[in-house]
Design a protein around this motif. Structure first.
Motif, mmCIF file in Angstrom:
data_model
loop_
_atom_site.group_PDB
_atom_site.id
_atom_site.type_symbol
_atom_site.label_atom_id
_atom_site.label_comp_id
_atom_site.label_asym_id
_atom_site.label_seq_id
_atom_site.Cartn_x
_atom_site.Cartn_y
_atom_site.Cartn_z
ATOM 1 N N ALA A 198 38.417 35.429 44.373
ATOM 2 C CA ALA A 198 37.444 36.080 43.488
ATOM 3 C C ALA A 198 36.842 35.092 42.505
ATOM 4 C CB ALA A 198 38.117 37.212 42.731
ATOM 5 N N ARG A 199 37.349 33.874 42.538
ATOM 6 C CA ARG A 199 36.879 32.875 41.592
ATOM 7 C C ARG A 199 35.571 32.225 42.054
ATOM 8 N NH1 ARG A 199 39.858 27.392 40.069
ATOM 9 N NH2 ARG A 199 39.465 27.399 37.857
ATOM 10 N N LYS A 200 35.314 32.322 43.376
ATOM 11 C CA LYS A 200 34.089 31.728 43.909
ATOM 12 C C LYS A 200 33.078 32.821 44.198
ATOM 13 C CE LYS A 200 36.141 27.729 46.186
ATOM 14 N NZ LYS A 200 36.530 27.222 47.503
ATOM 15 N N LEU A 201 31.819 32.427 44.281
ATOM 16 C CA LEU A 201 30.778 33.388 44.593
ATOM 17 C C LEU A 201 30.977 33.902 46.017
ATOM 18 C CD1 LEU A 201 27.724 31.482 43.109
ATOM 19 C CD2 LEU A 201 28.881 33.442 42.121
ATOM 20 N N TYR B 242 51.347 38.546 40.448
ATOM 21 C CA TYR B 242 50.486 38.135 39.339
ATOM 22 C C TYR B 242 50.001 36.691 39.517
ATOM 23 C CZ TYR B 242 49.618 36.029 34.754
ATOM 24 O OH TYR B 242 49.087 35.296 33.725
ATOM 25 N N LYS B 243 50.934 35.814 39.850
ATOM 26 C CA LYS B 243 50.574 34.394 39.957
ATOM 27 C C LYS B 243 49.610 34.156 41.121
ATOM 28 C CE LYS B 243 54.018 31.713 37.673
ATOM 29 N NZ LYS B 243 54.925 30.584 37.760
ATOM 30 N N PHE C 285 46.110 36.165 40.074
ATOM 31 C CA PHE C 285 45.343 35.858 38.871
ATOM 32 C C PHE C 285 45.483 34.424 38.363
ATOM 33 C CE2 PHE C 285 46.231 40.436 38.739
ATOM 34 C CZ PHE C 285 44.922 40.883 38.838
ATOM 35 N N LEU C 286 46.496 33.716 38.837
ATOM 36 C CA LEU C 286 46.670 32.348 38.349
ATOM 37 C C LEU C 286 46.125 31.342 39.360
ATOM 38 C CD1 LEU C 286 47.982 31.726 35.633
ATOM 39 C CD2 LEU C 286 49.970 30.901 36.860
ATOM 40 N N THR C 287 46.392 31.596 40.627
ATOM 41 C CA THR C 287 45.890 30.667 41.653
ATOM 42 C C THR C 287 44.691 31.263 42.385
ATOM 43 O OG1 THR C 287 47.388 31.506 43.331
ATOM 44 C CG2 THR C 287 48.212 29.732 41.974
ATOM 45 N N TRP C 288 44.314 32.460 42.032
ATOM 46 C CA TRP C 288 43.094 33.107 42.539
ATOM 47 C C TRP C 288 43.092 33.267 44.059
ATOM 48 C CZ3 TRP C 288 39.723 35.269 39.125
ATOM 49 C CH2 TRP C 288 39.846 34.856 37.796
ATOM 50 N N LYS C 289 44.284 33.450 44.664
ATOM 51 C CA LYS C 289 44.316 33.726 46.102
ATOM 52 C C LYS C 289 44.204 35.249 46.255
ATOM 53 C CE LYS C 289 48.133 31.285 46.748
ATOM 54 N NZ LYS C 289 49.304 30.715 47.395
ATOM 55 N N GLN D 54 40.662 32.700 32.617
ATOM 56 C CA GLN D 54 40.386 33.872 33.469
ATOM 57 C C GLN D 54 39.102 34.561 33.039
ATOM 58 O OE1 GLN D 54 43.427 36.894 33.521
ATOM 59 N NE2 GLN D 54 44.814 35.545 34.590
ATOM 60 N N ASN E 255 35.895 32.679 33.856
ATOM 61 C CA ASN E 255 35.705 32.636 35.309
ATOM 62 C C ASN E 255 35.130 33.959 35.811
ATOM 63 O OD1 ASN E 255 36.665 30.335 37.224
ATOM 64 N ND2 ASN E 255 37.964 30.196 35.417
ATOM 65 N N ILE F 191 31.407 34.577 37.535
ATOM 66 C CA ILE F 191 31.237 35.176 38.863
ATOM 67 C C ILE F 191 30.210 36.311 38.777
ATOM 68 C CG2 ILE F 191 32.417 36.650 40.569
ATOM 69 C CD1 ILE F 191 32.979 33.690 40.906
ATOM 70 N N ASN G 226 35.265 23.248 39.378
ATOM 71 C CA ASN G 226 34.987 24.613 39.839
ATOM 72 C C ASN G 226 33.669 25.115 39.270
ATOM 73 O OD1 ASN G 226 35.484 27.389 40.675
ATOM 74 N ND2 ASN G 226 36.019 27.734 38.539
ATOM 75 N N ASN H 16 30.286 25.569 41.702
ATOM 76 C CA ASN H 16 29.762 26.925 41.865
ATOM 77 C C ASN H 16 28.481 27.179 41.069
ATOM 78 O OD1 ASN H 16 31.656 28.269 43.710
ATOM 79 N ND2 ASN H 16 33.150 27.716 42.144
ATOM 80 N N HIS I 178 27.841 27.188 37.863
ATOM 81 C CA HIS I 178 27.890 27.973 36.628
ATOM 82 C C HIS I 178 27.420 27.150 35.419
ATOM 83 C CE1 HIS I 178 29.885 30.841 39.066
ATOM 84 N NE2 HIS I 178 31.072 30.260 39.064
ATOM 85 N N GLY J 40 44.187 25.279 40.154
ATOM 86 C CA GLY J 40 45.116 26.332 39.740
ATOM 87 C C GLY J 40 46.290 26.447 40.701
ATOM 88 N N GLU J 41 45.985 26.381 42.001
ATOM 89 C CA GLU J 41 47.044 26.436 43.019
ATOM 90 C C GLU J 41 47.957 25.217 42.895
ATOM 91 O OE1 GLU J 41 46.197 27.532 47.220
ATOM 92 O OE2 GLU J 41 44.166 27.816 46.464
ATOM 93 N N GLU K 77 50.308 25.571 39.918
ATOM 94 C CA GLU K 77 51.384 26.530 40.211
ATOM 95 C C GLU K 77 52.433 25.901 41.115
ATOM 96 O OE1 GLU K 77 53.725 29.404 42.141
ATOM 97 O OE2 GLU K 77 52.214 28.315 43.232
#
Lengths: 307, 441
Positions: free
Chosen positions: A57-60, A266-267, A270-274, B73, B76, B80, B98, B102, B104, B403-404, B407
């Motif tokens: 959801a972080r990308k268009l 959650y991670k 919302f954290l890694t945006w997968k 968050q 971002n 979007i 990012n 994109n 922005h 972000g990935e 983590e």
């Protein structure tokens, strides 16, 4: 009849009025239904679609690229990942410990409060207070309470500097304690409602038969209260399985946090945006909760029929 | 028919006038602009600074603040949705890629070159807060708040004759500001006295976002390791090396001397331990060090000294000195309807006199001339350490999937440092494998 035909409805006036009323009610409910569909059903279906895609959801949104349909790959990856199963196991342990504790304590408090005594109302009100608080606030409050440097918990119990919130070996139990503290009153209230509905005549009849206290408890009290206890159990299991705010407040979501499934959800989302992967995990959790709830509901219906 | 023609004529004239008016508005200054930043003291300083811009231009500037927990968050999600809620975002440095990819952020390359921003601000800050990809010469912002990790220490404890004598006797050299990271470990060990409620050092644990990475990466760099090749996206052979393992092992060794409940420590706990008087030194972002120099918030304010991350010789015998970069750059939002006014604020913000004022208010300017000036160095006790740090700071990956990667690092390296499972080599290899997979997508 002719008069009715002239009015065009062909139905008696009372029925016509009643239909008008029904239509009016439907029109009044319509905005709420539309709103509910928009904020509940649409996201639910969208997330179901995303769960079969690689999507962030972080990308268009680019059709055919983001989201990219990948079939059931997210589900396969999740269900074959040992760390996910470790999280489910930990979550199950958490549910059993916290809900088990709440059921035992909640029902015990209800039995104690069933007897009339001076100050019962005040005690009942005080006992209910924890469940009126926001879970995040409860989490942060317990974090302070358990802090090994300045928290009251260790001091009161003379435990030294036990790091309840941040020691990965014991912090699951810290969240269990907070959950029990917060939600025992909920079970207690439902149990009290059930206990107050038990007809006194049953106890009187048992007295006549010189039944023992244990007999009265197992043959009268427990069966009569069990439908409400089952409702409490259903609600608490559902909530405990999804618990996030309490661990977020007490342990945070870092490396020391207990491996609960909600923290991973959650991670990932919302954290890694997968978003696609997270949606799939969300659906797995949903299916598990629905399956467990269905089993309990089946037992609840059975208990009601036996009544 | 005449009436119809007349009406058409009137409508055409009205449309023409409206069109002409519309064109005229493009260069016109808006009454106000909104800047979005995280909720912390520097954002208050920026509001104070921007009030000076309002006095000059008449344009009202609102600095809208969002708590750190939801800051990244929030912007971002807004981007979007192509929101024009903000005209300028002072965004996280790691998020630059990012935002740039994109679309922005508005590309400011021509403006940066025309105004010599790339020459007036320090190269490290331009690379971290403005340029994407690294070395490409494409710019998307201007350094706003330079920040990196530094240390504060208790001068009264370090200069105490008894402590000095005991330290000299035990380690064979003088107790002083650590000359290298190895010496820092000695000092932490020396002061660590948990039975009496005193601990060796205050450093970050894992807050669930990037705290463990921030401390861990500078340990890796200091010992000669790398997080990867930022140009080729290779990780294997950079992160999973003995030098990186040395850095991670040092992190674990230092972590053993932190106070209880430090597994999730970030900037608040790092400062709290210091002001509570239970550690002799603490690591934190420079942006949080003013609280330690303030008598109202720290009883040790007068006895507090500051130093940059110490250098360290790696196993190859080469001495390196690195500090993890924090901080943010100011970028103009593509969807802003007030871009001209936003650019006017940017023109004003990069002026040397404004940058000096920014530094005086408490902001960390990255303007080279400001950093060199005696006025800046004397303005606060931590400024000399900050001036050194700006030349040694280095950033984490600022690619879109950062972000990935954060983590993954926190989970796998945290499993070793916080949970004590496995070895540094195993944790680094696992991180390398995951990062390679993430970057190859």
């Amino acid at each position: 009849m002719k008069k009715n035909r002239k009015s065009g409805s062909g139905k008696p006036p009372r029925l016509a009025n009643s239909m008008k009323e029904t239509n009016f009610v439907r029109i009044c409910i319509l905005p709420t239904i539309i709103l509910l569909i928009l904020i509940n059903i649409v996201p639910l279906l969208s997330s179901l679609r995303y769960s079969f895609t690689e999507y962030t959801a972080r990308k268009l949104t680019v059709p055919g690229e983001n989201p990219l349909f990948i079939g059931n790959e997210n589900y396969i990856n999740l269900l074959t990942d040992p760390s996910v199963w470790e999280r489910f196991t930990t979550t199950a342990r958490y549910v059993i410990l916290s809900v088990g504790g709440e059921m035992i304590l909640g029902f015990s408090f209800a039995l104690l409060l069933q007897t009339k005594f001076k100050g019962r109302g005040i005690i009942q009100t005080l006992l209910v207070l924890p469940m009126t608080m926001s879970p995040v606030i409860v989490g942060l409050m317990w974090k302070l309470f358990l802090d090994p440097n300045w928290g009251m918990f260790n001091y009161l119990l003379g435990l030294g500097r036990v790091d309840w919130a941040q020691d990965p070996n014991i912090n699951l139990y810290a969240i269990v304690m907070a959950d029990i503290w917060m939600w025992t009153p909920f079970v207690m209230l439902l149990s009290l409602a059930g206990l107050s509905a038990v007809p006194q005549s049953l106890y009187e009849a048992a007295e006549v038969d010189r039944a023992s206290g244990w007999f009265k408890f197992t043959r009268i009290t427990l069966p009569m209260v069990s439908p409400l206890l089952m409702i409490a159990l259903i609600f608490r299991v559902m909530e405990a399985f999804k618990v996030f705010d309490l661990p977020m407040g007490i342990t945070g979501t870092g490396a020391a946090a207990p491996p609960l499934i909600s923290i991973k959800l959650y991670k990932d989302t919302f954290l890694t945006w997968k978003t696609g992967y997270g949606s799939a995990l969300g659906y797995i959790v949903l299916l598990i909760v629905v399956a467990i709830t269905s089993i309990f509901v089946k037992y609840l219906n059975k208990a009601k029929q036996e009544d | 028919m005449r009436k119809v023609l007349l009406i058409v004529l009137v409508l055409l004239i009205a449309a023409g006038a409206a069109f002409a008016n519309g064109n005229g508005d493009e260069g016109k200054m808006a009454d106000s602009i909104t800047i979005h930043w995280a909720q912390w003291a520097p954002a208050d300083y920026l509001q104070q600074l921007s009030n000076l811009y309002t006095e000059e231009s008449g344009v009202e500037v609102v600095v809208e603040q969002t708590p750190w927990e939801t800051f990244v968050q929030k912007y971002n999600v807004e981007m979007i949705a192509r929101s024009d809620a903000w005209d300028i975002i002072i965004g996280d440095s790691q998020d630059l890629g990012n935002m740039a990819i994109n679309g922005h952020y508005v590309e400011l390359t021509d403006w940066v070159k025309a105004n010599n921003v790339d020459k007036n601000f320090t190269p490290a800050s331009m690379q971290s807060y403005s340029e994407y990809p690294a070395g490409s010469g494409h710019y998307y912002g201007v350094p706003a708040e330079g920040d990196a990790l530094g240390f504060a220490y208790r001068k009264d404890l370090f200069e105490d004759p008894d402590n000095m004598a005991a330290f000299q006797a035990k380690y064979g050299y003088k107790l002083d500001v650590p000359a290298d990271i190895d010496a820092m470990l000695d000092i932490a060990e020396f002061f660590h006295d948990p039975d009496n409620g005193f601990y060796g050092i205050s450093i970050y644990g894992d807050n669930g976002y990037d705290s463990l990475v921030m401390f861990g990466e500078q340990m890796i760099w200091s010992y000669g390791g790398e997080l990867g090749n930022y140009k080729t996206n290779e990780v294997d052979g950079y992160l999973n090396t003995p030098a990186s393992a040395d850095g991670i092992n040092m992190y674990k060794s230092l972590f053993a001397y932190t106070p209880p409940a430090f597994n999730d420590a970030f900037f608040v706990k790092a400062n709290d331990a210091f002001t509570a008087g239970i550690v002799p030194m603490t690591c934190n972002y420079f942006a949080f060090l003013p609280a330690l120099a303030n008598k109202a918030t720290s009883p040790y304010a007068d006895d507090t000294g500051y130093f940059p991350v110490p250098p360290q010789k790696g196993r190859d015998g080469v001495e390196r000195q690195f500090s993890s970069l924090g901080g943010q750059g100011a970028s103009v939002v593509t969807y802003s309807k007030k871009q001209d006014t936003a650019m006017s604020w940017m023109d004003w913000f990069i002026r040397e006199d404004v940058q000096m004022e920014w530094a005086k208010l408490g902001g960390y300017s990255c303007h080279s001339e400001v950093l060199k000036s005696q006025e800046f160095l004397d303005a606060a006790p931590y400024n000399p350490a900050f001036a050194v740090t700006l030349n040694i700071m280095k950033d984490f990956w600022n690619v879109p999937p950062y972000g990935e990667m954060l983590e993954s690092f926190s989970r796998l390296i945290g499993n070793f440092i916080i949970r004590g499972n496995g070895t540094a080599e195993e944790a680094l290899q696992a991180t390398t494998d995951e990062w390679e997979a993430i970057l190859s997508k």
